[in-house]
Write a protein that holds these residues in place. Sequence first.
Motif, PDB file in Angstrom:
ATOM      1  N   ASN A 162       0.820  -1.213   0.000  1.00 39.75           N
ATOM      2  CA  ASN A 162       0.000   0.000   0.000  1.00 39.75           C
ATOM      3  C   ASN A 162       0.855   1.265   0.000  1.00 39.75           C
ATOM      4  O   ASN A 162       0.548   2.240  -0.692  1.00 39.75           O
ATOM      5  N   TYR A 165       2.232   1.988  -3.531  1.00 39.69           N
ATOM      6  CA  TYR A 165       1.276   2.572  -4.463  1.00 39.69           C
ATOM      7  C   TYR A 165       0.866   3.986  -4.047  1.00 39.69           C
ATOM      8  O   TYR A 165       0.614   4.834  -4.904  1.00 39.69           O
ATOM      9  N   GLU A 166       0.829   4.252  -2.734  1.00 44.88           N
ATOM     10  CA  GLU A 166       0.550   5.617  -2.279  1.00 44.88           C
ATOM     11  C   GLU A 166       1.670   6.558  -2.740  1.00 44.88           C
ATOM     12  O   GLU A 166       1.411   7.669  -3.219  1.00 44.88           O
ATOM     13  N   MET A 169       1.387   7.188  -6.493  1.00 47.94           N
ATOM     14  CA  MET A 169       0.341   8.152  -6.842  1.00 47.94           C
ATOM     15  C   MET A 169       0.816   9.575  -6.613  1.00 47.94           C
ATOM     16  O   MET A 169       0.551  10.473  -7.419  1.00 47.94           O
ATOM     17  N   ARG A 286      -4.315   8.440 -11.501  1.00 54.14           N
ATOM     18  CA  ARG A 286      -4.571   8.136 -10.087  1.00 54.14           C
ATOM     19  C   ARG A 286      -5.571   6.987  -9.961  1.00 54.14           C
ATOM     20  O   ARG A 286      -5.403   6.080  -9.137  1.00 54.14           O
ATOM     21  N   ARG A 287      -6.605   7.002 -10.806  1.00 56.83           N
ATOM     22  CA  ARG A 287      -7.597   5.927 -10.783  1.00 56.83           C
ATOM     23  C   ARG A 287      -6.963   4.590 -11.169  1.00 56.83           C
ATOM     24  O   ARG A 287      -7.252   3.545 -10.558  1.00 56.83           O
ATOM     25  N   LYS A 290      -4.827   3.435  -8.221  1.00 58.99           N
ATOM     26  CA  LYS A 290      -5.663   3.081  -7.076  1.00 58.99           C
ATOM     27  C   LYS A 290      -6.321   1.732  -7.293  1.00 58.99           C
ATOM     28  O   LYS A 290      -6.373   0.889  -6.391  1.00 58.99           O
ATOM     29  N   GLN A 291      -6.814   1.512  -8.498  1.00 64.79           N
ATOM     30  CA  GLN A 291      -7.454   0.229  -8.802  1.00 64.79           C
ATOM     31  C   GLN A 291      -6.450  -0.912  -8.708  1.00 64.79           C
ATOM     32  O   GLN A 291      -6.746  -1.975  -8.164  1.00 64.79           O
ATOM     33  N   SER A 293      -3.794  -1.019  -6.846  1.00 69.06           N
ATOM     34  CA  SER A 293      -3.434  -1.255  -5.451  1.00 69.06           C
ATOM     35  C   SER A 293      -4.549  -1.984  -4.711  1.00 69.06           C
ATOM     36  O   SER A 293      -4.287  -2.860  -3.883  1.00 69.06           O
ATOM     37  N   GLU A 294      -5.791  -1.662  -4.985  1.00 69.76           N
ATOM     38  CA  GLU A 294      -6.918  -2.267  -4.275  1.00 69.76           C
ATOM     39  C   GLU A 294      -7.091  -3.743  -4.605  1.00 69.76           C
ATOM     40  O   GLU A 294      -7.447  -4.553  -3.751  1.00 69.76           O
TER      41      GLU A 294
END
Length: 299
Positions: A162, A165-166, A169, A286-287, A290-291, A293-294
């Motif tokens: 996490n 990926y943070e 971003m 960013r999307r 985020k996807q 990473s999730e």
Amino acid sequence: MKSVDLEAKSALQLDLARRILERMRDLGWDAGTRISVPEMARGFGVSRSPVAAALALLAAQGIVEPTSTRGLQVARRLTDLDFRAVLPQSPLEELHRRMMRERSAGELAQEVSEAELLARYGVPRGVIRKLLMRFAAEGLAHRLPGNGWRFVDTLVGQQAYNESYEFRMVIECAALRSPTFKADLDRFAQIRRAHERIRNAAAATAFDGDDWFSVNASFHEGLAACSGNRFLAEAVRQQNNLRRMQESSAFVDLPVERVEQSCREHIAILDAVEAGEMHWAEDLLRRHLKQASEFRLPG
């Protein structure tokens, strides 16, 4: 085709020759396209001598040929060329990828000794040391007292994943907002062709995970390079090195649908950048991250 002893060629020559070949293919160069050694040297950040040696290797394989004015040109179509058949990887490169995958899968310990690696891989000590020095140059390992080495803390565990990926971003979106950002349309065209090649291979269930990782990394590094900020670009390169260490095995087993989706997302971001819609490009990037990473999907 001239005979050439590929085993006798250095890992550097083979690696650079392959990178040149991949770039010519992804730039869409047809037979007859002239090749500039100085431009190649600048593009790969090396001197002219290794480029000349790599091109000589490609010439021996019938891929490039002399022109009537003593220069070089592409000798044949590259889109239907089996790269591995004409330019196999060096044993050093193969072992580097094997170690990367085994470390990614947790089969290779984080702290190792040269003696352990010698016993594990059955190669000369000089080869092991070259590989360890390469990992060190990539920021992926450092020497311990004695003959021990420690691979860097990578993306093992949900928290580290996490955090990575943070960080990405923050850095990659900042690159798009840089006041010195300038789209490199030639580089974007190369990235587009590489993605189209990957999509075609994925549709035929014949894509190579290592190849896809390289194309994926080139997209993210290419955007960061356009920022004109060397520190942002270096941060993205370092993250990709960490990703290669931890995610290389995952790229091999990615479902076709995810590869195609990622390609579409990358191209949509390039479309927005080329249209000058930088806020929209940033939102898409960013999307995308985020996807990834999730769902713990390489992105």
